[in-house]
Structure formats: structure tokens, C-alpha cells
Design a protein around this motif. Structure first.
Motif, PDB file in Angstrom:
ATOM      1  N   CYS A   1       0.892  -1.198  -0.021  1.00  0.00           N
ATOM      2  CA  CYS A   1       0.034   0.242   0.002  1.00  0.00           C
ATOM      3  C   CYS A   1       0.767   1.098  -0.059  1.00  0.00           C
ATOM      4  O   CYS A   1       1.609   1.394   0.780  1.00  0.00           O
ATOM      5  CB  CYS A   1      -0.813  -0.103   1.291  1.00  0.00           C
ATOM      6  SG  CYS A   1      -1.955   1.490   1.254  1.00  0.00           S
ATOM      7  N   LEU A   2       0.867   1.904  -1.009  1.00  0.00           N
ATOM      8  CA  LEU A   2       1.748   3.345  -1.123  1.00  0.00           C
ATOM      9  C   LEU A   2       1.331   4.256  -0.068  1.00  0.00           C
ATOM     10  O   LEU A   2       2.575   4.627   0.558  1.00  0.00           O
ATOM     11  CB  LEU A   2       1.448   3.773  -2.566  1.00  0.00           C
ATOM     12  CG  LEU A   2       2.223   5.175  -2.730  1.00  0.00           C
ATOM     13  CD1 LEU A   2       3.349   4.828  -2.878  1.00  0.00           C
ATOM     14  CD2 LEU A   2       1.628   5.721  -3.999  1.00  0.00           C
ATOM     15  N   VAL A   3       0.117   4.515   0.114  1.00  0.00           N
ATOM     16  CA  VAL A   3      -0.142   5.363   1.400  1.00  0.00           C
ATOM     17  C   VAL A   3       0.290   5.088   2.863  1.00  0.00           C
ATOM     18  O   VAL A   3       0.959   5.937   3.415  1.00  0.00           O
ATOM     19  CB  VAL A   3      -1.512   5.535   1.628  1.00  0.00           C
ATOM     20  CG1 VAL A   3      -2.010   6.555   2.408  1.00  0.00           C
ATOM     21  CG2 VAL A   3      -2.306   6.168   0.080  1.00  0.00           C
ATOM     22  N   ALA A   4       0.145   3.497   3.066  1.00  0.00           N
ATOM     23  CA  ALA A   4       0.446   3.258   4.208  1.00  0.00           C
ATOM     24  C   ALA A   4       2.315   3.228   4.325  1.00  0.00           C
ATOM     25  O   ALA A   4       3.012   3.586   5.309  1.00  0.00           O
ATOM     26  CB  ALA A   4       0.226   1.483   4.460  1.00  0.00           C
ATOM     27  N   SER A   5       2.875   2.911   2.985  1.00  0.00           N
ATOM     28  CA  SER A   5       4.278   2.939   2.950  1.00  0.00           C
ATOM     29  C   SER A   5       5.009   4.516   3.257  1.00  0.00           C
ATOM     30  O   SER A   5       5.915   4.678   4.140  1.00  0.00           O
ATOM     31  CB  SER A   5       4.813   2.521   1.668  1.00  0.00           C
ATOM     32  OG  SER A   5       4.416   1.174   1.425  1.00  0.00           O
ATOM     33  N   ASN A   6       4.260   5.458   2.703  1.00  0.00           N
ATOM     34  CA  ASN A   6       4.528   6.660   2.663  1.00  0.00           C
ATOM     35  C   ASN A   6       4.584   7.159   4.391  1.00  0.00           C
ATOM     36  O   ASN A   6       5.202   7.818   5.008  1.00  0.00           O
ATOM     37  CB  ASN A   6       3.828   7.619   1.838  1.00  0.00           C
ATOM     38  CG  ASN A   6       4.339   7.479   0.500  1.00  0.00           C
ATOM     39  OD1 ASN A   6       5.529   7.033   0.143  1.00  0.00           O
ATOM     40  ND2 ASN A   6       3.222   7.909  -0.408  1.00  0.00           N
TER      41      ASN A   6
ATOM     42  N   PHE B   1      12.027   2.962   1.823  1.00  0.00           N
ATOM     43  CA  PHE B   1      12.139   3.959   0.664  1.00  0.00           C
ATOM     44  C   PHE B   1      12.655   2.983  -0.593  1.00  0.00           C
ATOM     45  O   PHE B   1      12.073   2.948  -1.539  1.00  0.00           O
ATOM     46  CB  PHE B   1      12.853   4.971   0.789  1.00  0.00           C
ATOM     47  CG  PHE B   1      12.810   5.888  -0.357  1.00  0.00           C
ATOM     48  CD1 PHE B   1      11.715   6.825  -0.881  1.00  0.00           C
ATOM     49  CD2 PHE B   1      13.835   5.867  -1.363  1.00  0.00           C
ATOM     50  CE1 PHE B   1      11.707   7.402  -1.853  1.00  0.00           C
ATOM     51  CE2 PHE B   1      13.674   6.868  -2.447  1.00  0.00           C
ATOM     52  CZ  PHE B   1      12.755   7.542  -2.884  1.00  0.00           C
ATOM     53  N   ARG B   2      13.890   2.465  -0.359  1.00  0.00           N
ATOM     54  CA  ARG B   2      14.507   1.850  -1.130  1.00  0.00           C
ATOM     55  C   ARG B   2      13.872   0.444  -1.565  1.00  0.00           C
ATOM     56  O   ARG B   2      13.866  -0.035  -2.739  1.00  0.00           O
ATOM     57  CB  ARG B   2      15.736   1.382  -0.869  1.00  0.00           C
ATOM     58  CG  ARG B   2      16.853   2.633  -0.995  1.00  0.00           C
ATOM     59  CD  ARG B   2      18.051   2.250  -0.535  1.00  0.00           C
ATOM     60  NE  ARG B   2      19.229   3.272  -0.758  1.00  0.00           N
ATOM     61  CZ  ARG B   2      20.436   3.829   0.147  1.00  0.00           C
ATOM     62  NH1 ARG B   2      20.551   2.850   1.001  1.00  0.00           N
ATOM     63  NH2 ARG B   2      21.120   4.717  -0.095  1.00  0.00           N
ATOM     64  N   SER B   3      13.064  -0.283  -0.832  1.00  0.00           N
ATOM     65  CA  SER B   3      12.472  -1.754  -1.028  1.00  0.00           C
ATOM     66  C   SER B   3      11.181  -1.483  -1.764  1.00  0.00           C
ATOM     67  O   SER B   3      10.515  -2.406  -2.147  1.00  0.00           O
ATOM     68  CB  SER B   3      12.366  -2.307   0.455  1.00  0.00           C
ATOM     69  OG  SER B   3      11.153  -1.698   1.287  1.00  0.00           O
ATOM     70  N   MET B   4      10.525  -0.221  -1.621  1.00  0.00           N
ATOM     71  CA  MET B   4       9.258   0.056  -2.312  1.00  0.00           C
ATOM     72  C   MET B   4       9.336  -0.349  -3.818  1.00  0.00           C
ATOM     73  O   MET B   4       9.973   0.152  -4.513  1.00  0.00           O
ATOM     74  CB  MET B   4       8.736   1.330  -2.066  1.00  0.00           C
ATOM     75  CG  MET B   4       8.562   1.729  -0.368  1.00  0.00           C
ATOM     76  SD  MET B   4       8.320   3.574  -0.090  1.00  0.00           S
ATOM     77  CE  MET B   4       6.679   3.849  -1.146  1.00  0.00           C
TER      78      MET B   4
END
Length: 392
Positions: free
Chosen positions: A70-75, A94-97
Motif C-alpha cells: 500500500c503506497l499510502v501506508a508505506s509513505n 524507501f529503497r524496498s518500495m
């Protein structure tokens, strides 16, 4: 809601969590018991609340429960790491996304700036505008990105900050980015702090929309670059535009009055703060007034301001007062007032040393020695001085 047998759903918990962050653990349990903890909106909100309350381990556990990428959760997790001082964790995530957007990059830039690594924030911005991300496309900065990197340039010591800031400004112009309120204000702050007043004025002039923060930045830039009268004139123009001055505005105009020795105008402005503009004076405002009176040689009036303050003066206020006493030779008054205040706040090492130096300069060796003895008996550690050479 519960008393009326209405079952909560995923839309129930995010607003609850935001309005009562102190109950995050209890609400977390409720969401788990009702089987809606897998909802990404609920999980992301929990993550943000835990991070805001400095519970990084809890935030990380919640993040690990997100079932799919989930991009939102990752941010949000990058921000959680950053706000809790763990930039290694933020960078690793960040690098693993598998996908990143402008928010991901901006959060990293802001995280480095928040943790005082302004050089890294600027370098990360440089990577952002030249690097094709994981999906093969360049990510374009947004207004928040520009504000964050320009703030980092402003905070960077030496000529490097100005050079990087001008490069960012050039990138903004070349790419036709609209100079919004916050980007323009950040540029004015940068140029004003770096002594490039003409650049600050030019940015201010070309801005279509200006808010109070923009006028504050321009007034402060004028005040700190020897244009005190122009700063006060701009304050009057700001009021004519129908804008209401705030606390920061008054710090800027009172600073202008102090540096220009406009005593009458400064005292009038200080008196008008709460009476006309409903702005309650805080420590910074009192510090400006003490500085104003001290620079002009009105030491007794400055002492009276300190005595009548609604709170104990901080190191900045005492420093301004003692500096004025030193310049104008009012050693006894400075010593009398400062000793009373310093007994309440015994860790003011710098102010004790300033008092000692003032007495030594007047060859009052006994007084100077007594003050040095007080420093030792109070267990106050003098911070060692050092010299630094900046290589460019």
C-alpha cells in the motif's frame, strides 16, 4: 452508537482515532475485536497516530499487518521513521518500495531536514529530479517538495546554502513552476537570510498571491538587512491590504524597531499587539522590546519590562539585557537583576560568564571571582569554545 446496537465499520475508526489519539490502544483493540483491522484506511490511521505519539515500534507492527503493498501506508511509515529520528529505517523502506510517488520522495527530503541533515535533504532532492523511479518515469516535485528543500538551503551554513537555493530557484523558473505562496515565501526567507535582499524583493514583487507569511518574510528580510524604515513601511502597506498581523509579524517589526532604534514606534507597536490585534505577547516579543530599549540606552526601562513580564525571562532576554548593560556601563543594575533571575534558572552558564567578564572589564576582580565561584558551586559546566574553518 454502540448503545443503539449500530455496528461500527471501517469508516468509523479513522475519525475516532484522529479526534482521540490518547485512546489509540483501546480503539485498536475495538477494531481488532470487530474484525475490521485489515482495512488499509484503519491500519494507516493507526500507524500515523502511533508514530505521532512516539510509539514507533507499535507503528511498525501495524505496518507489518498491512496485507498487500500500500503506497499510502508505506509513505506513512517512512514519515513515522523520519519523525522518530530513524532515517536508516526510512531509507531502507524507501529503497524496498515497488512503487514510489512524489509524496515518498518529499517525505524523505522532509525527513532529512527534520533531523537536521540539510545536506542530505538537498542531495535527495537532486536525486529526485534526475532519477527515473522504479516505474521508469521522472517524479516531478510538488509545492511541499520545493518548500522543504528551500528550507534546508536556508538552514545550511555558508555559501553552499545560497548556491543550492539559487539552483532550486533556477529549476523552478526553467520548468515553469507557478510561484505559489509557500514556495515564494520560502525563497524570500532564503534570500533574506543570506543577505541577497534584491533577490528577495524581486521574488516578492513577482508573486501574484501573498499571504501574511509572505509579508512576514519580506518584513523580516528588510529588518535583518539594514532596511528598518522600509520594513515598517511595508508593515503599514500590509495592513492597508486588509491582512491581519500575527505573532510572527510583530517579532519582525519589533526587530526592525530595535535595529533602527525606533523606540517610540516600537513601544507603540508592542502596546497595540493585544489591544488592536488580539495577539498575546510571548517571550520573543518581550526579548525584542528589551533589545529595543537596551540598544537605545534605556536600561532602567528595559529592567522594568523584565521585572513585569508574566513569566521568567529566558536566556535570550537576559542576554539582550546584559549585553546592553555592558555597552552602556550599567554593571550594578545588570548584576542586581541578572543574579535574581539566574538563581531561578541556574544553568545559564553563558550569562554568568558575561556578568563575570563585565566585572573584569571594570577591574572589579572580587565580583568577577565570586561569580566564577558560583558557577563552580552550582555545578554548571562551561561549554568549551572552538574554532571552525569552512572550506568551499
Amino acid at each position: 452508537m454502540l448503545a443503539n446496537q449500530a455496528s461500527p465499520n471501517p469508516h468509523t475508526f479513522p475519525p475516532l482515532l484522529k479526534s482521540t489519539p490518547s485512546l489509540v490502544t483501546a480503539l485498536h483493540s475495538q477494531a481488532l475485536r470487530r474484525g475490521i483491522l485489515s482495512d488499509p484506511f484503519v491500519l494507516t490511521t493507526l500507524l500515523v497516530i502511533y508514530a505521532t505519539n512516539n510509539h514507533l515500534a507499535c507503528a511498525q507492527k501495524v505496518f507489518e499487518e498491512v496485507p498487500l503493498f500500500c503506497l499510502v501506508a508505506s509513505n506513512a511509515m517512512i514519515n513515522a521513521f523520519s519523525m522518530n529520528g530513524n532515517m536508516e529505517g526510512a531509507l531502507s523502506l524507501f529503497r524496498s518500495m515497488m512503487f514510489r510517488d512524489v509524496v515518498s520522495w518529499t517525505t524523505m527530503v522532509n525527513g532529512f531536514a527534520f533531523n537536521g541533515d540539510f545536506g542530505a535533504a538537498i542531495r535527495f532532492f537532486g536525486m529526485m529530479i534526475t532519477h527515473k523511479d522504479v516505474v521508469g518515469c521522472l517524479v516531478k516535485p510538488n509545492e511541499a517538495t520545493y518548500v522543504s528543500v528551500l528550507s534546508s538551503c536556508t538552514s545550511l551554513e555558508g555559501k553552499a546554502g545560497l548556491d543550492f537555493g539559487r539552483q532550486v530557484h533556477g529549476y523552478i523558473v526553467v520548468n515553469g513552476v507557478e510561484l505559489g505562496v509557500f514556495v515564494g515565501t520560502s525563497l524570500i526567507n532564503l534570500y533574506g537570510k543570506m543577505g541577497c535582499l534584491n533577490y528577495a524583493v524581486n521574488v516578492f514583487r513577482v508573486m501574484v498571491a501573498r499571504e501574511v507569511c509572505t509579508w512576514n518574510a519580506m518584513i523580516s528580510s528588510l529588518a535583518s538587512n539594514g532596511k528598518e524604515k522600509e520594513a515598517l513601511d511595508l508593515f503599514e502597506k500590509m495592513k492597508l491590504q486588509g491582512l491581519k498581523p500575527n505573532s510572527i509579524t510583530f517579532v519582525a517589526v519589533l526587530t526592525a524597531c530595535a535595529r533602527g532604534r525606533f523606540v517610540r514606534e516600537g513601544l507603540q507597536l508592542f502596546g497595540s499587539m493585544s489591544r488592536e490585534f488580539q495577539v498575546v505577547p510571548v517571550m520573543e516579543h518581550y526579548g525584542c522590546v528589551v533589545d529595543l530599549l537596551g540598544r537605545a540606552g534605556h536600561i532602567q526601562e528595559a529592567a522594568e519590562i523584565i521585572r513585569n513580564m508574566p513569566f521568567q525571562p529566558n536566556e535570550s532576554v537576559l542576554g539582550a539585557f546584559l549585553g546592553a548593560c555592558r555597552i552602556h556601563g550599567a554593571i550594578e543594575l545588570g548584576e542586581e537583576l541578572a543574579k535574581k533571575m539566574l538563581k531561578l534558572q541556574t544553568q545559564h552558564c553563558g550569562q554568568y560568564l558575561l556578568l563575570s567578564s563585565m566585572n573584569a572589564e571594570k577591574e572589579r576582580w572580587d565580583h568577577a571571582a565570586d561569580l566564577r565561584k558560583e558557577i563552580m558551586e552550582a555545578g554548571i559546566q562551561k561549554i568549551p569554545a572552538y574554532s571552525m574553518v569552512h572550506l568551499t
